[in-house]
Design a protein around this motif. Sequence first.
Motif, PDB file in Angstrom:
ATOM      1  N   MET A   1       0.845  -1.198   0.000  1.00  0.00           N
ATOM      2  CA  MET A   1       0.000   0.000   0.000  1.00  0.00           C
ATOM      3  C   MET A   1       0.875   1.240   0.000  1.00  0.00           C
ATOM      4  O   MET A   1       1.907   1.284   0.657  1.00  0.00           O
ATOM      5  N   VAL A   2       0.445   2.223  -0.792  1.00  0.00           N
ATOM      6  CA  VAL A   2       1.250   3.430  -0.996  1.00  0.00           C
ATOM      7  C   VAL A   2       0.339   4.633  -0.831  1.00  0.00           C
ATOM      8  O   VAL A   2      -0.778   4.654  -1.362  1.00  0.00           O
ATOM      9  N   GLU A   3       0.813   5.635  -0.120  1.00  0.00           N
ATOM     10  CA  GLU A   3       0.012   6.845   0.073  1.00  0.00           C
ATOM     11  C   GLU A   3       0.181   7.789  -1.110  1.00  0.00           C
ATOM     12  O   GLU A   3       1.294   8.186  -1.442  1.00  0.00           O
ATOM     13  N   LYS A   4      -0.938   8.096  -1.745  1.00  0.00           N
ATOM     14  CA  LYS A   4      -1.014   9.098  -2.823  1.00  0.00           C
ATOM     15  C   LYS A   4       0.110   8.980  -3.866  1.00  0.00           C
ATOM     16  O   LYS A   4       0.869   9.938  -4.087  1.00  0.00           O
ATOM     17  N   PRO A   5       0.222   7.810  -4.507  1.00  0.00           N
ATOM     18  CA  PRO A   5       1.269   7.670  -5.528  1.00  0.00           C
ATOM     19  C   PRO A   5       0.896   8.371  -6.828  1.00  0.00           C
ATOM     20  O   PRO A   5      -0.287   8.524  -7.135  1.00  0.00           O
TER      21      PRO A   5
ATOM     22  N   GLY B   1       3.996  14.130   2.097  1.00  0.00           N
ATOM     23  CA  GLY B   1       3.600  15.448   2.583  1.00  0.00           C
ATOM     24  C   GLY B   1       4.212  15.790   3.942  1.00  0.00           C
ATOM     25  O   GLY B   1       3.759  16.719   4.613  1.00  0.00           O
ATOM     26  N   GLY B   2       5.208  15.007   4.382  1.00  0.00           N
ATOM     27  CA  GLY B   2       5.837  15.264   5.681  1.00  0.00           C
ATOM     28  C   GLY B   2       4.936  14.909   6.849  1.00  0.00           C
ATOM     29  O   GLY B   2       5.164  15.329   7.985  1.00  0.00           O
ATOM     30  N   GLU B   3       3.879  14.107   6.580  1.00  0.00           N
ATOM     31  CA  GLU B   3       2.922  13.762   7.634  1.00  0.00           C
ATOM     32  C   GLU B   3       2.995  12.279   7.983  1.00  0.00           C
ATOM     33  O   GLU B   3       3.383  11.448   7.149  1.00  0.00           O
ATOM     34  N   VAL B   4       2.596  11.951   9.221  1.00  0.00           N
ATOM     35  CA  VAL B   4       2.550  10.540   9.630  1.00  0.00           C
ATOM     36  C   VAL B   4       1.305   9.917   9.002  1.00  0.00           C
ATOM     37  O   VAL B   4       0.181  10.347   9.284  1.00  0.00           O
ATOM     38  N   GLN B   5       1.518   8.942   8.131  1.00  0.00           N
ATOM     39  CA  GLN B   5       0.425   8.376   7.336  1.00  0.00           C
ATOM     40  C   GLN B   5      -0.046   7.044   7.912  1.00  0.00           C
ATOM     41  O   GLN B   5       0.767   6.156   8.177  1.00  0.00           O
ATOM     42  N   ILE B   6      -1.368   6.890   8.046  1.00  0.00           N
ATOM     43  CA  ILE B   6      -1.919   5.602   8.500  1.00  0.00           C
ATOM     44  C   ILE B   6      -1.599   4.517   7.470  1.00  0.00           C
ATOM     45  O   ILE B   6      -1.381   3.348   7.817  1.00  0.00           O
ATOM     46  N   THR B   7      -1.536   4.911   6.194  1.00  0.00           N
ATOM     47  CA  THR B   7      -1.212   3.942   5.128  1.00  0.00           C
ATOM     48  C   THR B   7       0.149   3.291   5.399  1.00  0.00           C
ATOM     49  O   THR B   7       0.310   2.072   5.246  1.00  0.00           O
ATOM     50  N   ASP B   8       1.144   4.091   5.807  1.00  0.00           N
ATOM     51  CA  ASP B   8       2.483   3.546   6.068  1.00  0.00           C
ATOM     52  C   ASP B   8       2.458   2.597   7.266  1.00  0.00           C
ATOM     53  O   ASP B   8       3.129   1.563   7.266  1.00  0.00           O
ATOM     54  N   ALA B   9       1.695   2.945   8.286  1.00  0.00           N
ATOM     55  CA  ALA B   9       1.605   2.075   9.471  1.00  0.00           C
ATOM     56  C   ALA B   9       0.913   0.763   9.105  1.00  0.00           C
ATOM     57  O   ALA B   9       1.351  -0.328   9.504  1.00  0.00           O
ATOM     58  N   LEU B  10      -0.142   0.868   8.302  1.00  0.00           N
ATOM     59  CA  LEU B  10      -0.861  -0.351   7.897  1.00  0.00           C
ATOM     60  C   LEU B  10       0.017  -1.264   7.048  1.00  0.00           C
ATOM     61  O   LEU B  10      -0.128  -2.488   7.083  1.00  0.00           O
ATOM     62  N   LEU B  11       0.940  -0.673   6.296  1.00  0.00           N
ATOM     63  CA  LEU B  11       1.835  -1.494   5.471  1.00  0.00           C
ATOM     64  C   LEU B  11       2.636  -2.457   6.351  1.00  0.00           C
ATOM     65  O   LEU B  11       2.903  -3.592   5.965  1.00  0.00           O
ATOM     66  N   GLU B  12       2.983  -2.006   7.551  1.00  0.00           N
ATOM     67  CA  GLU B  12       3.723  -2.894   8.473  1.00  0.00           C
ATOM     68  C   GLU B  12       2.875  -4.103   8.832  1.00  0.00           C
ATOM     69  O   GLU B  12       3.365  -5.230   8.883  1.00  0.00           O
TER      70      GLU B  12
END
Length: 280
Positions: free
Chosen positions: A193-197, A230-241
């Motif tokens: 999963m990738v945030e806003k690719p 965007g320099g923000e903590v993304q739920i998408t990145d956490a979910l990727l884990e």
Amino acid sequence: MNTKFPTIRKCLFPAAGYGTRFLPATKAIPKEMLPVLTKPLLQYGVEEAVAANITTIAIVTGRGKRAIEDHFDISYELEHQIKGTDKEHYLTEIRALITQCTFSYTRQVEMKGLGHAILSGETLIGNEPFAVVLADDLCDDNRNGVLAQMVALYEQYGCSVVAIEEIPKEQTHKYGVIAGEEIEKGLYRVSDMVEKPDPKDAPSNMAIIGRYILTPDIFDILRETKPGKGGEVQITDALLEQAKQGRVLAYKFKGKRFDCGSVDGFVEATNYFYAKGVAE
Ligand code: G1P
């Protein structure tokens, strides 16, 4: 329903954003309080939670959001004014919600992204699985709520679930986008999963919409998640884990969804609910 997994009792509503796309309307009014017809967006979201048997409502607010707390509370002056008049029925739905639900609030002090907003809600959620609703994604379901559909999946699989929708490929830069293997019709085990690719980097055209069921280990992961897009903590990145361990499902929900974070989507939702109300 009997399930071997803990029941989803709580729903978190991140509602701290500025709503800049709706300025000047959102200068003094939280964007979550903008009405589609006569009901604020946030109330639709809370009703969707209640339809999924979730009545503990946790709201992450920010500065200038007091109208939200007042909305989910009794207004004695107003009640007194309209008691016994033909206007009383206007308050029936909101009164019912206030009676059925409990509301608690915490403030996100700094705007550091959706992941950070969800982590700010930990104090209200604790160590149990929970739902997340982004109220500006307004869903209509013809009586089988999107969140209820997702809770049913959680009860079966016991892991995090995100709602997805196919979008035109050129719009991937607006969403979290997933890749995965279809394990049942419309249900994917997420592998990426990738945030806003950018469209050229997107792993598919399946976009996450603002409905999540999250297992509570997400909080520990979020604490370790570095700022991303965007320099923000993304739920998408956490979910990727979690996805790397095969613990995230993506579900093509049944129903309609409107992007009420955009003016076009808001107008579309308004027209849709108006036509539906007239037809009923
Ligand atoms: C957020 C999420 C994104 C998701 C979207 C759904 O983005 O970061 O992954 O696809 O909600 O509405 P936002 O719309 O807050 O920028």
